[in-house]
Scaffold this motif. Structure first.
Motif, short mmCIF file in Angstrom:
data_model
loop_
_atom_site.label_atom_id
_atom_site.label_comp_id
_atom_site.label_asym_id
_atom_site.label_seq_id
_atom_site.Cartn_x
_atom_site.Cartn_y
_atom_site.Cartn_z
N LEU A 197 42.77 43.20 28.26
CA LEU A 197 41.81 43.66 29.25
C LEU A 197 42.06 45.13 29.60
O LEU A 197 41.13 45.93 29.70
N THR A 198 43.35 45.47 29.76
CA THR A 198 43.70 46.85 30.10
C THR A 198 43.27 47.82 29.01
O THR A 198 42.72 48.89 29.29
N LEU A 199 43.50 47.45 27.76
CA LEU A 199 43.16 48.36 26.66
C LEU A 199 41.65 48.53 26.51
O LEU A 199 41.18 49.63 26.17
N ILE A 200 40.89 47.49 26.76
CA ILE A 200 39.43 47.63 26.74
C ILE A 200 39.00 48.60 27.84
O ILE A 200 38.16 49.49 27.63
N ALA A 201 39.59 48.45 29.03
CA ALA A 201 39.28 49.35 30.14
C ALA A 201 39.67 50.79 29.82
O ALA A 201 38.94 51.73 30.17
N VAL A 202 40.80 50.97 29.15
CA VAL A 202 41.24 52.32 28.75
C VAL A 202 40.23 52.94 27.79
O VAL A 202 39.91 54.14 27.89
N CYS A 203 39.70 52.16 26.87
CA CYS A 203 38.70 52.66 25.92
C CYS A 203 37.43 53.10 26.66
O CYS A 203 36.84 54.15 26.34
N ILE A 204 37.01 52.31 27.66
CA ILE A 204 35.84 52.69 28.47
C ILE A 204 36.12 53.99 29.23
O ILE A 204 35.28 54.89 29.28
N ALA A 205 37.32 54.10 29.80
CA ALA A 205 37.68 55.31 30.54
C ALA A 205 37.72 56.52 29.62
O ALA A 205 37.29 57.62 30.02
N ALA A 206 38.20 56.35 28.40
CA ALA A 206 38.24 57.46 27.44
C ALA A 206 36.82 57.92 27.10
O ALA A 206 36.53 59.12 27.04
N SER A 207 35.91 56.96 26.90
CA SER A 207 34.52 57.29 26.61
C SER A 207 33.90 58.04 27.78
O SER A 207 33.18 59.04 27.61
N PHE A 208 34.17 57.57 28.98
CA PHE A 208 33.68 58.21 30.21
C PHE A 208 34.18 59.65 30.30
O PHE A 208 33.41 60.57 30.60
N ALA A 209 35.47 59.85 30.02
CA ALA A 209 36.07 61.19 30.11
C ALA A 209 35.47 62.14 29.08
O ALA A 209 35.17 63.31 29.38
N ILE A 210 35.28 61.64 27.85
CA ILE A 210 34.72 62.50 26.79
C ILE A 210 33.32 62.95 27.15
O ILE A 210 32.96 64.12 27.02
N ASN A 211 32.51 62.01 27.63
CA ASN A 211 31.14 62.40 27.99
C ASN A 211 31.13 63.32 29.21
O ASN A 211 30.31 64.24 29.29
N ASP A 212 32.04 63.09 30.15
CA ASP A 212 32.12 63.97 31.32
C ASP A 212 32.48 65.39 30.90
O ASP A 212 31.94 66.37 31.47
N LEU A 213 33.37 65.53 29.94
CA LEU A 213 33.71 66.86 29.44
C LEU A 213 32.48 67.55 28.84
O LEU A 213 32.26 68.75 29.05
N ALA A 214 31.68 66.77 28.11
CA ALA A 214 30.46 67.33 27.52
C ALA A 214 29.47 67.73 28.62
O ALA A 214 28.81 68.76 28.53
N VAL A 215 29.37 66.91 29.67
CA VAL A 215 28.48 67.23 30.80
C VAL A 215 28.93 68.53 31.47
O VAL A 215 28.11 69.41 31.77
#
Length: 405
Positions: A122-140
């Motif tokens: 569960l933690t690793l799935i959440a980490v993957c979501i957080a990484a996706s969120f961070a990458i898109n935030d950097l692009a924003v």
């Protein structure tokens, strides 16, 4: 011996299916904020895998659904939508759309509840979501700083990003304040939270500007025992954000437009809501039929003053549900919201398990942003929402805090 070997082989195959489901959920998480097309590859594969899992072992299929009243509320909502579909002018299309909204888009929830049985996963799935969120935030942030784009969306769509921010920023804040994060995740989580805050400004989704701070304040009020600290923190954040807005005329004018009834975006929403109400007046019990708002609006209910005839939703979850599914659908939706919000808050008060408080925080973000946007019809937002719900509910299950029947 033949039966024993067969049972062992079946168990091994089920465990392999669970492992592959975990990998696919991680893949979906990594692209959930970045690319709906790539995320769908993982989600489509996960759908096929879930069906294979149920074919091989189906005596525990109920585990794929939430427990107790949460399941009842979800099934009532589904029943109301299906019932409305039978009064649609295109029953086949309404039922196919129901399958998409409450089947495919919810695969993340079903798969996690049925096939993810370890908290580390569960933690690793959440980490993957957080990484996706961070990458898109950097692009924003890049688009905002270097391209002067104040409706920046990164790799996604601006309203989708508003939905992501409305759900994930409050969740990150509560995790940070709770002290439940492992030490190795605290600094990265803080960094992602700050990136999300900057992305919130450059994204310019006004509904998210209102939803995020309100959700954070409500969540923090439940989490922090010293209410004075919540007030001090809120005032400090208000001062900082006010300073940022004062230094940027573009942000200031965008914020000021929230209450401007002459703003075209706002006036179009008011017209849409009037049209949605007219649909309800003509079809009070079951609405015009699930997934029929576009046809009804463009074919009959668009007002003469409207300047955007191409719109296909009501820009508001409540008004959209009222128009398509009538009072029956709206009552089912309100009961669904009540069941999940009350369960989360009650469980937090009783057990102080942070996963319980995350459930209403994520849902509140969705509801509040949904006052000015039909985010329940946004594929990317809802796929992420149901996946987040799966993570929270399964975390509670594994720690033996499932809802009472």
């Amino acid at each position: 011996m033949m039966i024993d070997w067969s049972t062992r082989l079946k168990t091994v195959n089920i465990e392999r299916i669970h492992t592959w489901a975990f990998y696919l959920l991680c893949g979906f998480g990594l692209f959930s904020n970045i690319s709906i097309a790539i995320a769908n590859i993982f989600l489509g594969s996960l759908t096929a895998l879930l069906l294979v899992r149920l074919w091989m072992k189906h005596d525990d299929w109920q585990d794929a659904l939430p427990d107790g009243r949460l399941c009842t509320a979800l099934l009532i909502l589904m029943d109301a939508v299906v019932f409305s579909s039978f009064f649609s002018s295109d029953i086949s299309y309404s039922l196919r759309t129901f399958g998409d909204y409450y089947g495919y888009r919810m695969i993340g929830l079903y798969a996690i509840l049925l096939m993810v049985r370890e908290k580390q996963r569960l933690t690793l799935i959440a980490v993957c979501i957080a990484a996706s969120f961070a990458i898109n935030d950097l692009a924003v942030i890049y688009q905002g700083v270097f391209q002067h784009n104040f409706r920046a969306a990164g790799f996604s769509f601006s309203m989708s990003v508003g939905g992501f921010l409305s759900m994930l920023l409050p969740a990150l804040l509560l995790l940070l304040l709770s002290g439940r994060l492992d030490r190795r995740w605290r600094v990265p989580a803080m960094g992602i939270f700050l990136l999300g805050g900057a992305a919130l400004l450059f994204n310019g989704t006004r509904g998210a500007w209102l939803a995020v701070p309100l959700t954070m304040m409500i969540g923090a009020a439940f989490l922090v025992r010293q209410k004075k600290n919540v007030l001090i923190g809120s005032l400090a954040a208000l001062i900082v954000v006010s300073g940022i807005f004062m230094l940027s005329p573009t942000l200031s004018s965008r914020f000021a437009s929230i209450g401007d009834t002459h703003n075209q975006s706002n006036s179009e929403r008011f017209l849409l809501w009037r049209s949605a109400y007219h649909m309800f007046e003509d079809h009070p019990l079951v609405g015009v039929g699930f997934a029929q708002f576009r046809n009804a609006y463009q074919g009959q209910y668009i007002l003469p003053e409207a300047k955007s005839p191409h719109l296909g939703h009501a820009h508001n979850n409540v008004m959209h549900m009222l128009a398509e599914c009538g009072i029956i659908g709206l009552l089912a939706l309100v009961f669904f919201w009540y069941a999940y919000l009350s369960y989360g808050f009650r469980t937090w008060i009783a057990a102080h398990h942070i996963a319980a408080l995350l459930i209403p925080a994520i849902l509140l973000g969705l509801i509040l942003q949904g006052m000015t946007e039909y985010n329940m019809g946004n594929s990317a937002v809802m796929k992420l929402y149901w996946t987040l719900m799966g993570l929270c509910l399964q975390w509670l299950r594994l720690d033996h805090y499932g809802p009472a029947n």
